[in-house]
Design an enzyme around this catalytic site. Structure first.
Site, short mmCIF file in Angstrom:
data_model
loop_
_atom_site.label_atom_id
_atom_site.label_comp_id
_atom_site.label_asym_id
_atom_site.label_seq_id
_atom_site.Cartn_x
_atom_site.Cartn_y
_atom_site.Cartn_z
N LYS A 22 -35.16 26.29 11.81
CA LYS A 22 -36.25 27.27 11.86
C LYS A 22 -37.29 26.85 10.85
O LYS A 22 -36.96 26.23 9.83
CB LYS A 22 -35.72 28.67 11.51
CG LYS A 22 -36.58 29.80 11.99
CD LYS A 22 -36.39 30.09 13.46
CE LYS A 22 -37.32 31.16 13.96
NZ LYS A 22 -37.11 31.44 15.38
N ASP A 52 -42.77 30.68 17.97
CA ASP A 52 -42.12 31.93 17.56
C ASP A 52 -43.27 32.89 17.27
O ASP A 52 -44.41 32.66 17.74
CB ASP A 52 -41.22 31.68 16.33
CG ASP A 52 -40.31 32.87 16.00
OD1 ASP A 52 -39.44 33.17 16.82
OD2 ASP A 52 -40.49 33.49 14.95
#
Lengths: 551, 446
Positions: free
Chosen positions: B125, B165
C-alpha cells in the site's frame, strides 16, 4: 435612469442602490465593457398598492402599456425590494424574484403584468417597490431561460482552501432562472467558485464533480407564465443556442464508462478561459467602492459559441449580511446583540447591561475555519460527540454512532441545533472522524469539527471540503475548533457535566449515552443558545442566553 | 501468554503510536488462533513475527510547485509488505489523512485480501498526504510526476504494481503512468486502473457486483440450489449494486430493492433489465436520487430513510456502505426468511449481525471473500498487460467467475478443515493466511 417610474412614493434604499450602480457603470471608464444594465422600470409603492387593490388610485391599463413599452418584448424579471427598513440600515436579503413572459399585444401584456404583480404582492413578504428588468436568454419551444443566472459577492464566505482569498469574492452560477429548488433532495447543485481561484474545485475527480453539478434548471413558460423545472441535460441537448463548450465539461467517468463520458454543468471554460471572472471582480470593486461596503450583484449572462459574453446586471447592493463589525467577543461581553447596520451608520452600539459576565456563559469560540454566510442564530440544543470516548471505539462502533446521529437528525427540530464531534464529519475513514452521511446531519444548523482525535492522530482540518456543495446548498454553517489555539475554546466541563437528553430523542440509545450527549439550552443553564459567526473574520462564538443561574 | 499474545505484545511495543495498524494486526492474528494452535510449523518459523513487519517501507519527499509558483512539499510512502506469492500489489491513496499507521494497516490487510483471490499477488500500500481536492489539473499533474519520479525506483511490472485508491483515479493513474514511461523508457503494466485504450481491463465497473453474485451462487450450490426464482434484496445503487442486480437477473433471481443514503425503493414486481437500464441512466448519467424510481415505475414503493432489510427475501446483498446491517437488521432478515447474505460492500454487517449470521448457520459470505472481484480484476489487468493482450468482456467475466469459484472453494475447505464447515468468515481468514504462510516457509528465511 429613473425616468421609467410608475407611481409615486419613495422607491427605497434597495432600489437606490441599483440606480446608483447603473449610473456608476455608465460613468466610470474603468467599468468592464461587457457589463450592461438592461432596460429597467420601477414600480413605486403607490403603484404597487394601486395594482393590488385594483382601484382608481392605481395605474390604469393605458399607463401600464406606456410604462411597459420601453422594456420591449423580452420576458421580464420582477425583483421585489424589502418593505420597511430604517435609513442607514444595511439591506436585508432580497426576496425571490418573479418572472413575466411579456408576450402578446400591448394590452395583453399590461393585463398579464398586472396579474403577475398582484400574485407577487400577495406573497407573505409584501415588497416595498419593484425593480423590473428586461431578461435576456434563449428560447426552446415555449420555454425561455437565461443561459447563465448568477449572483456574486465581493466577500467570499466559503473559504475552503488556503488558496482562496476571501476578499477576491465569490460567484454562484446556474443554467436557467435563478430560483431555489422546491425539493432539496440533494442531487442538484449550482456552481460556486471563488473569484480569486475559479479553477479550484472541492471535488476530487470528474465523477465527484458531476455528482455535484446542476441537475435541474428552471425556465419560464411563455404561454402559461409558469416557472417550470426541467432536467438540465435535456435542456442542454434540446437547445442548440447553448454554447456547451463554455458551460459544460465532459470527462471520463468510472461510473458510466459505457455512456461515452458524461457532460456536467460546470461553467469551467467560462470561468477560466475568458475574461468573465476578471470583469466580475472589477465590477464588484467598482460597486464596493461606491457603496463603501462589499457589494453583491445579481446578473444574467449570454455567451456566444466563440466565448464572447455579455453580463446583464439585474441588481446591485451592499452585501445583505455585511460582515459584523467589531470584535465578536467584545460584542457578546457587553451583552447586547449589536445591530451591524447601526454600527455601519456610525451609531454607537446599544450597550445592554447584563446581570452576569457573558464570559462564563460562552460555550465555544472558533477561529480560523468558518464557512458560511454570517449569521446570528438561536439554537435549542447541542449534540456533542465526546472525543475521548469516541476515540476508544472500534471502527464498527463508530459506524453505529454515525447511524445514531442519523436518528437524532430525524428527531431533533430542524435548524435548531449544532453538532460537535472529533475529526472530520462525513469521512469515509472512521479513524479520522465520524463516518456519517450528509443526510444523517442535514437538519443541523451548524457543524463543528473538533480538530482532535486521539493521542496518536490529529487529522488536518477538513474545512468542509468534502461536503462543500452540500454545505452551500443547505446554508449550514461549518466551523472548526482548534484546541489550544488563540480564540478557540470549548466549555468541555459544561458539555459533559450537564444532564444528557439523548434518550428523550432516541429512547433506544441509552448504551451510547457516554459517547453522544444531547444538551438542551435549559440543561446548559439558559433559555437559548446564541450562535454568532463571521466568516470574513473567520470567527464564531456561541453562548448561553437567558442565564438561569444569574436569576 | 500464548504465542499470539506474545507476538501482539512485541508489535505494540515496536509500533507504538500506530493505533490503526495495531488494531488490524490484533484482529487478524486473533482470528488465526485455530490454525496457529494446530500448525506448529508457523510458530517454529516465526511466521507471524515476519508477517507483521513490512519487507520494505519507503518514505520520501515529494516537492512540487503550485499554480502560484510556490514550492509545496508532501510526504510519499510505499509499504511493500509481503511478496511471498507475487509482486507487491495494492493501492495508492492521496489524502491528507495518509500517514504511516494507516498505510501499514491497509498494506497488512491487503496481503490476505490478495492471497484470497488465488492470484499471484503480494500485498502493499502507498500514497501521500497530498489532497487532490481543490488542486488544479496542472497541480495534480506536477504532484503525480514528482511522486512517480521517486517511486519508479522501487516499482515494476514484476516487482510492485500499485493501483488506485482514495484520491487516485483515472486522471492520477494516467499522470503517474506517463511519468514512469518517460523515466524508464518502457511501456509495461506497472500500474493498474489504467484507461481502457492504453492497458486497462474490461469488466472493472462490473467486477465487484458480478463477483459477489458468483460467490453467492457457489454458496447456494452447497445446498443444491440456484438463484432461479429467488427473491433478493440489494442495498445501494452505485456500481456494486447495479451490477449485482444485473447478474442476479441473468441468473433468474428477482431483485426487489435498491437504495441510497436517503431511502429504499421496493418493487415487488422485480427490477428487470429494462428498469435496471433506467436506474443506470439515473444514477450514472443524470446523478439522481433512487426515489425517482417510484415516479417512473408504478407499483414500486419508496421507504423514506429506511434500508431494505425489513423486506421479505431469501437472499440479501448489502452493497452500499460499512455497517449498514445492524444486529436488529440481521434479526429482521432472518425472521423474514433470508438465508443467504453476500456482502458486496466492505464490512457492511456489524459484529452483532455477523455473529448472528454465523450462529444461525446461514450462507453468509463476508466482504473480504465475496467482494474480492474488484481486486481480482486488478490481477487480471496485470495478466493481460504481461501477455500484451486485451481480453474480451466474456473472457474477463469468465476468468472472474473462475476466481470467485476458487475463492469460495478455498474458504469453504479451510472452514471445513478447521472444524466449522460453512463458516466462511473463519475460512476466508485462514485460507488467505495459509497460502502466504506456506509460501514463506517454502522460500526459506528471507
Amino acid at each position: 435612469m429613473t425616468t421609467n417610474v410608475l407611481g409615486t412614493g419613495p422607491l427605497g434604499r434597495v432600489a437606490d442602490y441599483f440606480q446608483h450602480a447603473c449610473r456608476w457603470l455608465q460613468a466610470d471608464k474603468k467599468a468592464p465593457a461587457s457589463v450592461v444594465c438592461p432596460a429597467t422600470g420601477w414600480l413605486a409603492p403607490a403603484a404597487l398598492a394601486g395594482l393590488l387593490a385594483a382601484d382608481a388610485d392605481g395605474p390604469d391599463e393605458e399607463q401600464l402599456v406606456a410604462w411597459l413599452a420601453p422594456l420591449g418584448t423580452q420576458p421580464l424579471r420582477l425583483q421585489p425590494t424589502p418593505g420597511g427598513g430604517e435609513e442607514g440600515d444595511l439591506p436585508e436579503p432580497l426576496p425571490p424574484a418573479a418572472y413575466f413572459p411579456n408576450q402578446g399585444t400591448p394590452r395583453e401584456r399590461a393585463q398579464g403584468f398586472a396579474a403577475c404583480v398582484r400574485a407577487l404582492v400577495q406573497r407573505p413578504e409584501a415588497p416595498g417597490a419593484l425593480i423590473v428588468t428586461a431578461l435576456t436568454g434563449v428560447r426552446q419551444d415555449d420555454l425561455f431561460f437565461p443561459m447563465v443566472s448568477g449572483a456574486a459577492c465581493a466577500s467570499n464566505p466559503y473559504v475552503w482552501s488556503e488558496y482562496i482569498d476571501p476578499q477576491a469574492g465569490v460567484v454562484r452560477l446556474a443554467l436557467g432562472l435563478d430560483l431555489p429548488l422546491r425539493d432539496s433532495s440533494g442531487d442538484s447543485f449550482v456552481r460556486v467558485a471563488g473569484l480569486g481561484a475559479p479553477q479550484r474545485r472541492p471535488e476530487a475527480d470528474f465523477d465527484d464533480m458531476a455528482q455535484h453539478a446542476q441537475r435541474f434548471c428552471f425556465a419560464l413558460n411563455l404561454k402559461t407564465g409558469a416557472c417550470e423545472s426541467a432536467e438540465a441535460t435535456e435542456m442542454l441537448e434540446k437547445t442548440p443556442a447553448l454554447p456547451l463548450d463554455w458551460l459544460t465539461s465532459s470527462g471520463p467517468s468510472v461510473l458510466a464508462p459505457l455512456h461515452g463520458g458524461v457532460r456536467a454543468l460546470t461553467f469551467d471554460r467560462l470561468l477560466t478561459r475568458t475574461g468573465f471572472v476578471g470583469d466580475l471582480q472589477r465590477l464588484l470593486q467598482l460597486l464596493s467602492a461606491g457603496f463603501n461596503a462589499p457589494a453583491e450583484i445579481v446578473f444574467t449572462c449570454q455567451v456566444d459559441p466563440a466565448g464572447a459574453y455579455r453580463i446583464h446586471l439585474h441588481h446591485a447592493q451592499p452585501m445583505a449580511d455585511c460582515p459584523l463589525l467589531g470584535d465578536l467577543r467584545e460584542q457578546v461581553t457587553v451583552g447586547g446583540i449589536l445591530n451591524p447596520a447601526r454600527q455601519a451608520a456610525g451609531r454607537p452600539p446599544p450597550a445592554v447591561a447584563r446581570a452576569t459576565t457573558v464570559g462564563a456563559d460562552i460555550l465555544f469560540e472558533a477561529a480560523g475555519a468558518v464557512l458560511g454566510r454570517n449569521r446570528r442564530q438561536t439554537l435549542d440544543h447541542l449534540v456533542y460527540v465526546v472525543p475521548e470516548k469516541y476515540a476508544q471505539l472500534p471502527p464498527s462502533s463508530r459506524y453505529e454512532v454515525a447511524r445514531l446521529l442519523g436518528r437524532l437528525n430525524r428527531n431533533l427540530p430542524a435548524g435548531r441545533w449544532a453538532l460537535f464531534g472529533p475529526g472530520r464529519w462525513c469521512t469515509s475513514s472512521p479513524e479520522l472522524g465520524l463516518p456519517t452521511r450528509f443526510t444523517e446531519l442535514n437538519h443541523a444548523a451548524a457543524l463543528v469539527e473538533l480538530v482532535e482525535m486521539h493521542a496518536g492522530l490529529v487529522p488536518d482540518v477538513s474545512r468542509g471540503i468534502h461536503i462543500f456543495n452540500e454545505l452551500v446548498a443547505t446554508g449550514m454553517l461549518y466551523l472548526a475548533i482548534f484546541p489550544g489555539h488563540p480564540h478557540n475554546s470549548l466549555a468541555r466541563e459544561r458539555l459533559t457535566g450537564a444532564a444528557n437528553r439523548l434518550t428523550d430523542w432516541v429512547p433506544e440509545a441509552a448504551r451510547w449515552a457516554d459517547v453522544v450527549r444531547v444538551l438542551g439550552a435549559r440543561e446548559l443553564g439558559g433559555a437559548t443558545i446564541e450562535l454568532h459567526a463571521d466568516s470574513r473574520r473567520q470567527r464564531a462564538i456561541a453562548y448561553v442566553a437567558g442565564n438561569q443561574r444569574s436569576g | 501468554m500464548g504465542y499470539i499474545q506474545d507476538v501482539l505484545a512485541v508489535v505494540e511495543k515496536r509500533n507504538a503510536g500506530e493505533p490503526e495498524f495495531l488494531q488490524a494486526v490484533r484482529e487478524v492474528l486473533e482470528s488465526l488462533e485455530p490454525v496457529i494452535k494446530r500448525q506448529k510449523k508457523y510458530q517454529e518459523a516465526r511466521i507471524l513475527e515476519r508477517l507483521v513487519e513490512p519487507e520494505r517501507q519507503l518514505m520520501f519527499r515529494v516537492p512540487w510547485m503550485d499554480d502560484q509558483g510556490q514550492v509545496q512539499v508532501n510526504r510519499g510512502f510505499r509499504f511493500e509488505f509481503n511478496s511471498a506469492i507475487g509482486p507487491y500489489k495494492g493501492g495508492l491513496r492521496f489524502h491528507p489523512s495518509v500517514n504511516q499507521s494507516i498505510l501499514k494497516f491497509l498494506g497488512f490487510e491487503q496481503v490476505f485480501k490478495n492471497s484470497l483471490t488465488t492470484l499471484p499477488m503480494g500485498g502493499g500500500k502507498g500514497g501521500s498526504d497530498f489532497d487532490p481536492k481543490g488542486k488544479s489539473d496542472h497541480e495534480v499533474m506536477r504532484f503525480c510526476q514528482s511522486f512517480m519520479t521517486e517511486l519508479q525506483r522501487h516499482i515494476g511490472a514484476d516487482t510492485d504494481v500499485p493501483a488506485g485508491d482514495i484520491g487516485v483515479g483515472g486522471r492520477e493513474i494516467g499522470f503517474m503512468f506517463g511519468q514512469y514511461k518517460r523515466l524508464k523508457n518502457e511501456f509495461v503494466g506497472v500500474l493498474t486502473g489504467k484507461s481502457l485504450n492504453w492497458g486497462g481491463s474490461l469488466i472493472r465497473p462490473e467486477a465487484t457486483g458480478y463477483g459477489t453474485v458468483y460467490f453467492a451462487e457457489e454458496m447456494l450450490k452447497t445446498r443444491g440450489e440456484t438463484f432461479e426464482g429467488k427473491i433478493c434484496t440489494v442495498s445501494g445503487s452505485g456500481n456494486v449494486a447495479q451490477y449485482t442486480v444485473e447478474k442476479l437477473n441473468q441468473l433468474g433471481a428477482k431483485v426487489v430493492s435498491l437504495s441510497d443514503s436517503a431511502g429504499t425503493i421496493y418493487d415487488k414486481d422485480g427490477i428487470n433489465a429494462d428498469k435496471l437500464a433506467w436506474v443506470l441512466n439515473l444514477k450514472n448519467v443524470k446523478r439522481g436520487r433512487i426515489k425517482e424510481y417510484v415516479g417512473k415505475f408504478k407499483g414500486a414503493k419508496y421507504l423514506d430513510g429506511q434500508r431494505p432489510w425489513d423486506i421479505a427475501c431469501q437472499c440479501a446483498f448489502p452493497s452500499a456502505t460499512q455497517n449498514e446491517v445492524s444486529g436488529d437488521d440481521a434479526k429482521a432478515l432472518l425472521k423474514n426468511g433470508c438465508y443467504v447474505v453476500a456482502e458486496g460492500a466492505n464490512m457492511p454487517s456489524t459484529p452483532a449481525a455477523v455473529d448472528l449470521f454465523v450462529a444461525k448457520k446461514i450462507l453468509y459470505g463476508p466482504g473480504k471473500a465475496a467482494n474480492a472481484g474488484g481486486v481480482a480484476t486488478s490481477g487480471l489487468e496485470m495478466c493481460q498487460n504481461s501477455m500484451r493482450l486485451s481480453w474480451t468482456r466474456a473472457e474477463v467475466d469468465g476468468r472472474l467467475n473462475g476466481i470467485m469459484v476458487a475463492i469460495h472453494k478455498a474458504a469453504s475447505e479451510a472452514a471445513k478443515e478447521y472444524g466449522q464447515p460453512g463458516n466462511y468468515v473463519m475460512g476466508a481468514n485462514i485460507a488467505g493466511f495459509v497460502k502466504v504462510a506456506d509460501a514463506m516457509l517454502d522460500q526459506g528465511l528471507v
